[in-house]
Design an enzyme around this catalytic site. Structure first.
Site, mmCIF file in Angstrom:
data_model
loop_
_atom_site.group_PDB
_atom_site.id
_atom_site.type_symbol
_atom_site.label_atom_id
_atom_site.label_comp_id
_atom_site.label_asym_id
_atom_site.label_seq_id
_atom_site.Cartn_x
_atom_site.Cartn_y
_atom_site.Cartn_z
ATOM 1 N N ASP A 186 -0.074 -27.437 18.045
ATOM 2 C CA ASP A 186 -0.737 -26.362 17.780
ATOM 3 C C ASP A 186 -0.523 -25.977 16.463
ATOM 4 O O ASP A 186 -0.293 -26.974 15.497
ATOM 5 C CB ASP A 186 -0.006 -25.202 18.664
ATOM 6 C CG ASP A 186 1.416 -24.728 18.075
ATOM 7 O OD1 ASP A 186 1.898 -25.320 17.160
ATOM 8 O OD2 ASP A 186 1.922 -23.748 18.545
ATOM 9 N N ILE A 187 -0.901 -24.774 15.907
ATOM 10 C CA ILE A 187 -1.272 -24.587 14.494
ATOM 11 C C ILE A 187 0.120 -24.756 13.832
ATOM 12 O O ILE A 187 0.085 -25.137 12.448
ATOM 13 C CB ILE A 187 -1.854 -22.956 14.499
ATOM 14 C CG1 ILE A 187 -2.619 -23.015 13.327
ATOM 15 C CG2 ILE A 187 -0.588 -21.769 14.638
ATOM 16 C CD1 ILE A 187 -3.496 -21.857 13.289
ATOM 17 N N ARG A 244 -1.449 -25.346 22.747
ATOM 18 C CA ARG A 244 0.082 -25.103 23.450
ATOM 19 C C ARG A 244 0.139 -23.623 23.904
ATOM 20 O O ARG A 244 1.252 -23.184 23.830
ATOM 21 C CB ARG A 244 1.240 -25.658 22.453
ATOM 22 C CG ARG A 244 2.424 -25.753 23.422
ATOM 23 C CD ARG A 244 3.591 -26.005 22.504
ATOM 24 N NE ARG A 244 3.459 -27.323 21.499
ATOM 25 C CZ ARG A 244 3.676 -27.005 20.211
ATOM 26 N NH1 ARG A 244 4.186 -25.802 19.655
ATOM 27 N NH2 ARG A 244 3.674 -27.977 19.246
ATOM 28 N N SER A 245 -0.984 -23.057 24.272
ATOM 29 C CA SER A 245 -0.736 -21.817 24.894
ATOM 30 C C SER A 245 0.174 -21.934 26.330
ATOM 31 O O SER A 245 0.247 -23.030 26.856
ATOM 32 C CB SER A 245 -2.021 -21.294 25.498
ATOM 33 O OG SER A 245 -2.605 -22.070 26.604
ATOM 34 N N CYS A 302 -4.358 -23.478 37.590
ATOM 35 C CA CYS A 302 -5.698 -23.790 38.047
ATOM 36 C C CYS A 302 -6.165 -24.764 36.945
ATOM 37 O O CYS A 302 -6.811 -25.824 36.910
ATOM 38 C CB CYS A 302 -6.536 -23.004 38.093
ATOM 39 S SG CYS A 302 -6.363 -21.811 39.566
#
Lengths: 324, 324
Positions: B210-211, B187-188, B152
């Protein structure tokens, strides 16, 4: 009342080594290879520089070589792993696939675990297999000719418990732990939780311990449910260990030592951590002590390989396809 | 050379709100419900006390009510969730299922995500859907009558980018981001990585931040590959933002502010975090700014619901089964 001080009796603990358990399973594996008529090919994918993973890969290779299984270690970049697994899925030459985790070490690995096709998954990590395990569904087909695959380390522990007769073969298959209370210290998604579920599905009362709490896994009074249910408790380790017939530990830490003083006299103790979770004093309390299970895990991996290869043959035969 | 100091021009940034994007999608949803002839039932499972999950559930209920979709919120204990999902899978009355995560907040949730049957999975988390998404496979059937379901939030962002014409409809479907450079900060496994893959599959050059590092997602020069590949780079945020046409942020932290000074003049900025990742000065730089996308996400959920219901009908019709 006597005041004579007796010498303590010599420890009566039987120490059981993984090699003895592995032996029996290797016999099964060799029979399967003979029936198959040719050496199946296991492909291992290594996409990291983790020394433990590399060690596991090298052990796999050695055990395969000793037992007539072909093993190919494919070292690929982590960004190419998905495509390489897909290619191996499609390659008829490949009998089984193992991926040495961690790859990304993040939840991306959970996605990757589902890439290996279940027909070649020797680790038992495909969702269909995990689902069957938790739901206590033991076969893949209604005819019960193809057994579902169980994850290697939990299955290796089951094989150890069978070998030392914690499983009581007088009882019907599926209920052979009825009456046994087991504590499992570790609730990882890879070993501890599936193990607790497997033991409870086989009839045991299981206390699953992690850093947060103790969960209780059971098929209920008289093991009337066909599968386990699990719920949180307010119990502590010191509440559950004294009533446990079996204590299984898997704490991946050099510092951790299980509090042996909580054990009931004559308990069975199994350690699956690569660290020694029990100090030597465990032998003063336990009736049976299994200090490590690594060698069983590797042999169970080969057993799973033969099983997926045979399942595929049976599946093809059932579909009227070619039967090798 | 003039020494006259000019007044700065008034900000020319167009701020686009989620409600405007949601509107168009709702039209589609209403048409589908009309074709269907009856209100489909969406079942939501809430098994935690997380206030954000509860808020999302309450939003879902409200949006369903407003748009002719029946919604049932079922609150169950986390240990009963698996069985309850299985029951809902089997219940013909249930059109779609959403589970409000986190449940256990551990890797056990990855197992649960695969319990919802893909025929009722409105969140697009089933492995078959995720696999199709990463592999750029857009349909479930060879006849291309059933579209695969996308998760979603990533899909909501795509819908936003379509609405503001970052997607260029002059280009053929599937290549409409060709020529665009996009930076995604997050970037989960739930949003950032699937989003980067979707954008790259649609033709964009994507920097995924990301980190730890910056990864590059691309279909290669001339977008000749049919799907993206991803690899690590040594680039920093300050290397990639100045060349990005679009910057999308999703950092779940009140403290984090995106360094707006890195933006190229006229960049498109979209924030999907519930926190404001861009300060107000973004309007001095951006051509289009979308401050939040939550309302689009809920509407996309309904669109996915209608899609799984229609896919199921088409599947049944194709099998010669009953066609509602």
């Amino acid at each position: 009342m006597s005041t004579i001080v007796e010498d303590p009796a010599p420890p009566t603990c039987k120490v059981v080594y993984a090699s003895a358990v592995a032996e029996g399973i290797l016999g099964e594996v060799k029979d399967s290879i003979e029936r198959l008529g040719r050496a199946p090919l296991l492909v291992g994918f290594l996409a990291n520089v983790d020394p433990a993973a590399r060690m596991y890969a090298s052990w796999t290779g050695k055990t395969c070589l000793q037992n007539g299984v072909r093993f190919e270690l494919r070292e690929v970049g982590k960004d190419d792993l998905e495509e390489n697994i897909i290619a191996a899925n499609a390659d008829d030459e490949v009998g089984g696939i193992i991926v040495y985790y961690p790859v990304f070490g993040s939840s991306q690995d959970a996605y990757l675990q589902q890439i290996t096709s279940k027909e070649k998954d020797v680790e038992g990590l495909s969702h269909a297999y995990l689902f069957n395990m938790y739901q206590n569904i033991r076969f893949l087909d209604p005819e019960k000719s193809q057994k579902s695959i169980l994850p290697c380390t939990p299955l290796a522990i089951i094989k150890v418990l069978e070998h030392i007769s914690v499983y009581n073969s007088i009882l019907p298959y599926g209920n052979r732990l009825f009456g046994k209370t087991v504590t499992v210290v570790n609730r990882s998604e890879i070993v501890g939780r599936p193990l607790a579920a497997l033991l409870a599905n086989d009839g045991a009362s299981v206390y699953s311990v992690d850093i947060n709490n103790v969960q209780y896994f059971t098929r209920g009074a008289g093991i009337r449910r066909r599968q386990h249910e699990a719920h949180d408790t307010d119990l502590k380790l010191e509440d559950v260990v004294p009533k446990s017939d079996v204590v299984i530990t898997g704490v991946p830490s050099k510092e951790y030592k299980f509090p042996v003083e909580l054990l009931k006299d004559g308990a069975v103790c199994v350690n699956f951590s690569s660290e020694k979770n029990f100090g030597p004093e465990v032998k003063e309390k336990a009736s049976i002590y299994v200090p490590a299970i690594g060698k069983v895990t590797i042999v169970v991996l080969l057993r799973n390989l033969l099983r997926v290869v045979e399942n595929r043959q049976r599946g093809e035969a059932a579909e009227g396809g070619e039967s090798l």
